[in-house]
Structures are given as structure tokens and as C-alpha cells.
Design a protein around this motif. Structure first.
Motif: not given
Length: 148
Positions: A49-50, A66-68, A138-146
Motif C-alpha cells: 500500500a502507498p 492490499l489484495t492479490s 507510514v511508508e513501505d506497508m507490505q504483507v506476505i499472505v501464506n
């Protein structure tokens, strides 16, 4: 689509945040939070996300969803997250799915608290300032969803 060095035979959609993802994986490995092997029928997706400005301790500021990048079936098994703020910033942070939210313990980590929810997402970050903090970015928001 590009070959995936971690999973021979699989191909990944290239994302603009390749350097950011690599840094995330290095940080996670350095913290000893390496990803557990995925089930044979599972997979993972990465969402980002931005940046956003958080200016209140009374009202949450929510990231873009945040989506696939491609359709996903199944349920979440675990989520790796990260975000970045200036040093010394204290936030109340959560990661949310339509079915529930989980409080985040810091700017990076792993949770299984969203296990069982739909892996198709979306997920959002939610932030508000801790009492006495000044507005921050807040920057560099990221998820890795297993998922499986």
C-alpha cells in the motif's frame, strides 16, 4: 511472469516492489521469522500500500486495501507484515480483514491470528498515533499472505 527461484516450476507475476520485497525477506530471515514450508496445495501473495500520514490519536487512518494480483482460493495460514516509520515513532497499529483485526506488536512480524479467513483478502493496515506523538508518515506497508 518470471520463474520463481524459491519454488522451481512456479512462475510469479513481477511486482514493482522487488527491492522492497527482497529487503523484507532479508529482515525476516535476520529476525529468525523465516517462512515455514507451504502446503503442497498452498501458495502466497504479496500486497503493498502507498504511504499515508497519521495525524490523530483518536481516529484510525486506514491504508488502501492490499489484495492479490490474481484470484486466490483457500484460507490464510499466516501473514508476514512490515511498515516503516521515522525512528522513535509510536503507533497503535492493526492489520484487518473483513472478518477480524489483529493488533500489531511493531513495524514487522508474523501472525497466525488471521488463519482461517478468506485468502482473497483484502487486508488493510490501520494506524493511530500513540498519546503525545506528533503526526508522522507510514511508508513501505507490505504483507506476505501464506494460504492453503
Amino acid at each position: 511472469m518470471i520463474p520463481c527461484p524459491a519454488w522451481p516450476g512456479r512462475r510469479l507475476q513481477a511486482v514493482r516492489l522487488t527491492r522492497s520485497l527482497a529487503l523484507t525477506l532479508v529482515v525476516i530471515a535476520g529476525l529468525g521469522l523465516g517462512a515455514a514450508p507451504l502446503a503442497a496445495d498452498g501458495g502466497a501473495w504479496v500486497g503493498a500500500a502507498p504511504r499515508l500520514t497519521v495525524a490523530s490519536s483518536e481516529m484510525d487512518r486506514v491504508s488502501q486495501p492490499l489484495t492479490s494480483a490474481s484470484p486466490v482460493h483457500g484460507t490464510v495460514s499466516r501473514v508476514v507484515w512490515r511498515y516503516r516509520t521515522p525512528p522513535g515513532t509510536r503507533l497503535v497499529a492493526s492489520l484487518c480483514h473483513a472478518q477480524r483485526c489483529v493488533g500489531l506488536t511493531g513495524p514487522r512480524g508474523v501472525t497466525e491470528a488471521l488463519a482461517g479467513v478468506s485468502a482473497s483478502g483484502p487486508l488493510t493496515f490501520s494506524f493511530r498515533l500513540a498519546e503525545g506523538q506528533r503526526p508522522t508518515v507510514v511508508e513501505d506497508m507490505q504483507v506476505i499472505v501464506n494460504h492453503r
